[in-house]
Enzyme design. Sequence first.
Site, PDB file in Angstrom:
ATOM      1  N   THR A 101      -3.515 -19.824 -11.060  1.00  0.00           N
ATOM      2  CA  THR A 101      -3.030 -20.807 -10.090  1.00  0.00           C
ATOM      3  C   THR A 101      -1.545 -21.049 -10.245  1.00  0.00           C
ATOM      4  OG1 THR A 101      -5.164 -21.919  -9.815  1.00  0.00           O
ATOM      5  CG2 THR A 101      -3.205 -23.231  -9.381  1.00  0.00           C
ATOM      6  N   GLN A 211      -9.474 -11.391  -9.713  1.00  0.00           N
ATOM      7  CA  GLN A 211     -10.887 -11.036  -9.622  1.00  0.00           C
ATOM      8  C   GLN A 211     -11.096  -9.521  -9.700  1.00  0.00           C
ATOM      9  OE1 GLN A 211     -13.521 -12.773  -9.791  1.00  0.00           O
ATOM     10  NE2 GLN A 211     -13.012 -14.866  -9.203  1.00  0.00           N
ATOM     11  N   SER A 231      -5.250 -13.119 -14.406  1.00  0.00           N
ATOM     12  CA  SER A 231      -5.798 -14.216 -15.206  1.00  0.00           C
ATOM     13  C   SER A 231      -6.578 -13.657 -16.380  1.00  0.00           C
ATOM     14  CB  SER A 231      -6.725 -15.084 -14.350  1.00  0.00           C
ATOM     15  OG  SER A 231      -7.455 -15.996 -15.156  1.00  0.00           O
ATOM     16  N   ALA A 232      -6.307 -14.183 -17.567  1.00  0.00           N
ATOM     17  CA  ALA A 232      -7.061 -13.759 -18.745  1.00  0.00           C
ATOM     18  C   ALA A 232      -8.509 -14.212 -18.668  1.00  0.00           C
ATOM     19  CB  ALA A 232      -6.408 -14.308 -20.012  1.00  0.00           C
ATOM     20  N   THR A 269       6.858 -24.624 -25.049  1.00  0.00           N
ATOM     21  CA  THR A 269       6.485 -23.718 -26.132  1.00  0.00           C
ATOM     22  C   THR A 269       5.383 -22.771 -25.690  1.00  0.00           C
ATOM     23  OG1 THR A 269       7.043 -25.401 -27.768  1.00  0.00           O
ATOM     24  CG2 THR A 269       5.638 -23.592 -28.508  1.00  0.00           C
ATOM     25  N   CYS A 359     -14.097 -23.406  -7.550  1.00  0.00           N
ATOM     26  CA  CYS A 359     -13.240 -24.525  -7.147  1.00  0.00           C
ATOM     27  C   CYS A 359     -13.828 -25.266  -5.959  1.00  0.00           C
ATOM     28  CB  CYS A 359     -11.847 -24.009  -6.805  1.00  0.00           C
ATOM     29  SG  CYS A 359     -10.997 -23.219  -8.192  1.00  0.00           S
TER      30      CYS A 359
END
Length: 452
Positions: A101, A211, A231-232, A269, A359
Amino acid sequence: MTFAYTGQETLGAVGTAGVAGAAGAASADRRPVYLDYAAATPMDPEVVDAMLPYFTDAFENPSAPYAAARAVRADVEDARAACAHAIGARPGNVTFTAGATEANNLAFAAAGPDAHVVVDAVEHESVLACAAAAGGGCAVVGVGPDGCVSAADVAAAITPATRLVSVELANGEVGAVQPVREIARVVAAERDRRLAAGEREPIWLHTDASQAAGSLAVNVGTLGCDMLTLSAAKIYGPKQVGLLWSSDDVALRPLVLGGGQENGVRSGTENVAGVIGFAKALELTAARRGEEARRLARLRDRLQRALCGEFGWAVVSGPRQGKLRLPGLLHISFPGLEARRLVIALEREGVSVGTGSACAASKMRSSHVLAAMGAPAEVAAGSLRITLGRPTTEADVDYAAAAIARAVRAEAARVGRREGASGNIGTARAAAARTGSASASVQVPDTERGDA
């Protein structure tokens, strides 16, 4: 292209006897079967092992000047290089983010606050929300009844003011694989036209490949995009870790200001353990992708044959061609039934499935993907999204098929739906015929934008 098809038309009754026999099994045989991998994947044990030292021994801040911190910094850069290598890119073009996102938001921010953007109607909510907020307006390109967008329709939606086109590589609800390479040629042609005309407005192509990465090869050069999101959390890595790759021509604009980490694009960080885990997850995914995709396709087809053979009135949404649909995803609808009730019934049997995007489901919204495809309300309301993953076995698929059969029969009996009734399928086909050319560009009304 067709909106949907039934098991009787394409699959016959293969597997029906197995489902019918198992469907009578007592629920005392309950076992946990998770089939919602498009929503979340468990971390691979090798990923966990790679991350663990950075929670304890190698805990130093990578921005600190002393030797131990410099070693951590070196590990972060090694992870960046590994992620870049996995997508055919240079390390300096990879920005780590807190998930897909944020990466999508960064991509849209690069286009500028007054940009005109083009997206397709079945994008993830994060892309649609960014598009709706574009200061120069947005064009939302419709999709065909199979969930695929046309490159020609994307071309028709581009205006001289368009700065960004965003089309996902694969849809996470119905599994439609989009023609990103064809769209890249459209964007390149428009860029060449502007250069020849002396126009200075840039235009970029962004694709969210989150995806798709577990099943499809993701190479930025082959795809021809200018920005790419990963995305991991979708490839057995840690949640809240993602990346945005951007070409040299794209100037990213920071969303978070502070210490200037990630080349000034994302201050704060670094999530050291997260990026280390991301790199390992991408490495494992690349090594296993081909064989795993074939295995998941076989299991998905087994489940589809069983359910469509048992319920000839079921509707499977998405492309018919296997190469145009994600291999581990089955989107199946039982018109006239309520998917939420089926999910609850299946949970009692230990089977976890989704009803669409996690979502949207969490907000109890109807599917914007099915609406864009022209699905009748009865089909949309009775839809299950079943996604298989690395831990899924043939026994899991057979157990799930039996549990789904029990749940569907019970719910059909509750609402008085006759076995074999097919009136809803006729409605679906009629809607498909009406929306067969529904892939023209449309402008999103303000009332819809706030809801994206």
